[in-house]
Design an enzyme around this catalytic site. Structure first.
Site, PDB file in Angstrom:
ATOM      1  N   SER A 154      40.126  12.956  53.624  1.00  0.00           N
ATOM      2  CA  SER A 154      41.302  12.100  53.745  1.00  0.00           C
ATOM      3  C   SER A 154      42.538  12.778  53.145  1.00  0.00           C
ATOM      4  O   SER A 154      42.976  13.808  53.627  1.00  0.00           O
ATOM      5  CB  SER A 154      41.031  10.738  53.100  1.00  0.00           C
ATOM      6  OG  SER A 154      42.084   9.836  53.344  1.00  0.00           O
ATOM      7  N   ASP A 180      47.667  10.397  57.037  1.00  0.00           N
ATOM      8  CA  ASP A 180      46.907  11.276  56.159  1.00  0.00           C
ATOM      9  C   ASP A 180      46.022  12.188  57.005  1.00  0.00           C
ATOM     10  O   ASP A 180      46.096  12.185  58.235  1.00  0.00           O
ATOM     11  CB  ASP A 180      46.088  10.455  55.157  1.00  0.00           C
ATOM     12  CG  ASP A 180      45.027   9.603  55.834  1.00  0.00           C
ATOM     13  OD1 ASP A 180      45.158   9.333  57.043  1.00  0.00           O
ATOM     14  OD2 ASP A 180      44.063   9.195  55.163  1.00  0.00           O
ATOM     15  N   ASP A 204      42.885  12.349  58.013  1.00  0.00           N
ATOM     16  CA  ASP A 204      41.979  11.866  59.052  1.00  0.00           C
ATOM     17  C   ASP A 204      42.558  10.714  59.866  1.00  0.00           C
ATOM     18  O   ASP A 204      41.847  10.087  60.648  1.00  0.00           O
ATOM     19  CB  ASP A 204      40.628  11.471  58.457  1.00  0.00           C
ATOM     20  CG  ASP A 204      40.697  10.273  57.528  1.00  0.00           C
ATOM     21  OD1 ASP A 204      41.654  10.191  56.741  1.00  0.00           O
ATOM     22  OD2 ASP A 204      39.788   9.420  57.575  1.00  0.00           O
ATOM     23  N   ASP A 231      43.753   7.631  59.203  1.00  0.00           N
ATOM     24  CA  ASP A 231      43.468   6.205  59.023  1.00  0.00           C
ATOM     25  C   ASP A 231      44.473   5.522  58.087  1.00  0.00           C
ATOM     26  O   ASP A 231      44.401   4.309  57.891  1.00  0.00           O
ATOM     27  CB  ASP A 231      42.034   5.966  58.549  1.00  0.00           C
ATOM     28  CG  ASP A 231      41.757   6.452  57.132  1.00  0.00           C
ATOM     29  OD1 ASP A 231      42.597   7.182  56.566  1.00  0.00           O
ATOM     30  OD2 ASP A 231      40.683   6.096  56.595  1.00  0.00           O
TER      31      ASP A 231
END
Length: 474
Positions: A99, A240, A242, A244
């Site tokens: 992340s 961010d 990834d 999400d």
């Protein structure tokens, strides 16, 4: 290796090889023994752009292939895209990502065939890993090929988001996309153009750059403000690593609070219940026609709260975190179509909902944000802060009211406290300061609220200074 607020995390060098195979095998074993999957069932795997992610992904594929699962490679896709595809196929999945944390760290997010794992699942996977580590296990050293369905996975998620708004809903907006190294970068550009926005993509990076949407660095803010000036932008969007957690700035390049983005998304959908952690802004309760449930920090707790809301009879349930990641627990009718539930963090819904409000109202995002009249909030973290020091600080503050009062004496007087997650203190002048160790990294976080931006900034600086003073003295 340990589970934090969302997934397993650790140093990349520690996670590569046997450790990732161990936890992937433990997850597969848990799926089989719990009856959530059987040999031959598909398992999806996706990853972010970290240098270590392809190797960790390959380790997991080998470990799960050994158990007889049919492995499907979804490539570098946003986490919510992988989760949606998993729900579509009723397949378990793993997302290899750290992340927003530094590039020398990485992690694995696990999804059951029916959605994100919960805390009970985490405990079961950890127990299975401990058992496997004790008795030993074998896993292939040669590569195992997984079926490539990255295009199909991305297409399903694109279709979901392309139906959120009317055609040309963002026409007239000039939007920058801060691409850096997020897996959301290309889809973000495509969707904004699809809705008629004039798009300027910038700062694409071939090496991984950690971007924390809840505590945007001063260096990043300076870059965003410069881009807003240079290109005459109405907003800048990003995510961010990834994809999400959203990042949205106003026309000056100043980031909007993530919980404001989640609030806008909840109002956009017409939610009748909102579930959000205690770290989200205290003004949310008065900012919509919905009930609010407060939880601990972390998507598993938000998901549990959403399930409780549905059980109690709520039919339009949305969750979001202070980082802006928005979860949808109910189906909603949006733009003449049905938006299916996606109970995992998503950056695209709050980004599109926020930009749509700016376009429809023909008002700058700075004006729209101020119109919500939320208390001014700020947050930051001390990186590479020893976990042991965080634990000593929290134990000291919780030991007695005298300890807490003495710690905060240079800042203000204590009126009340909340210990849902970390220690949240309301001062006698109604300012709020909240101390919380990160659940998945050696970081100490501080969240504050005050009547003005300047007061919030000063309070945050004072809070971080008190943490540093304690660390220096202990």
């Amino acid at each position: 290796m340990k589970f934090g607020t969302s997934g397993l995390r650790g140093l990349s060098e520690d996670l590569k090889g046997r450790a990732s195979a161990l936890y992937a095998r433990a997850f597969g074993r848990y799926l089989l023994e719990s009856g959530r999957a059987k040999a031959g069932d598909p398992i999806l795997i996706g990853r972010d752009f970290r240098q270590s992610s392809p190797e960790i992904s390959a380790d997991c594929i080998k470990a799960l292939d050994k158990l007889g699962f049919a492995m499907i490679d979804c490539g570098t896709v946003p986490t919510p895209a992988l989760a949606l595809y998993g729900l579509h196929l009723s397949a378990a999945s793993l997302m290899i990502t750290g992340s927003h944390i530094p590039a020398d760290r990485n992690g694995i997010k696990f999804y059951r065939p029916d959605g994100e794992i919960d805390k009970a699942d985490e405990a079961a996977i950890t127990a299975a890993a401990t058992d496997l580590d004790r008795i030993g296990f074998d896993w292939p050293l040669d590569d195992r090929q997984a079926e490539d369905r990255s295009a199909e996975c991305l297409a399903l998620f694109t279709k979901r988001n392309a139906s959120l708004l009317p055609s040309n809903a963002l026409a007239g907006l000039k939007v920058g996309v801060y691409q850096h190294s997020t897996v959301a970068r290309d889809l973000m550009v495509d969707l904004l153009k699809h809705f008629g926005a004039e798009v300027t993509a910038f700062a694409r990076s071939e090496h991984f750059i950690p971007v924390d949407t809840e505590a945007v660095s001063e260096e990043t803010i300076a870059l965003l403000k410069q881009a807003a000036r240079d290109h005459g932008l109405d907003a800048i969007v990003s995510a961010d690593g990834d994809g999400d957690r959203p990042l949205v700035t106003d026309e000056t390049g100043t980031p909007l609070r993530g919980d404001l983005l989640g609030l806008i998304a909840a109002n956009f959908l017409g939610a009748d219940a909102v579930v959000t952690p205690v770290t989200s802004n205290s003004g949310i309760e008065a900012s919509g026609s919905f009930s609010v449930i407060r939880t601990r920090v972390g998507s598993p707790f938000v998901i549990s709260g959403m399930q409780e809301a549905i059980t109690s009879g709520k039919t339009g349930v949305v969750g979001f975190e202070a980082n802006g990641g928005t979860l949808v627990a109910s189906a909603f009718e949006v733009n003449g179509t049905t938006l299916l539930a996606l109970p995992t963090r998503d950056c695209f819904l709050p980004v599109l909902a926020t930009l749509a409000q700016a376009a429809a109202n023909k008002r700058p995002l700075s004006v729209i944000a101020s119109g919500y009249a939320l208390p001014f909030a700020a947050a930051d973290r001390l990186e590479n802060f020893p976990v042991e020091t965080s634990a000593r600080l929290m134990a000291h503050l919780r030991a007695s009211l005298d300890n807490l009062a003495d710690f905060l004496k240079p800042i203000g007087q204590v009126a009340s406290t909340s210990d849902i997650d970390g220690l949240r203190v309301t001062l006698t002048d109604n300012r709020i300061i909240h101390f919380r160790p990160s659940g998945n990294a050696p970081e100490m976080r501080c969240y504050v609220e005050a009547e003005t931006q300047g007061a919030a900034t000063d309070l945050l600086a004072s809070g971080l200074a008190r943490i540093c003073a304690f660390a220096g003295a202990h």
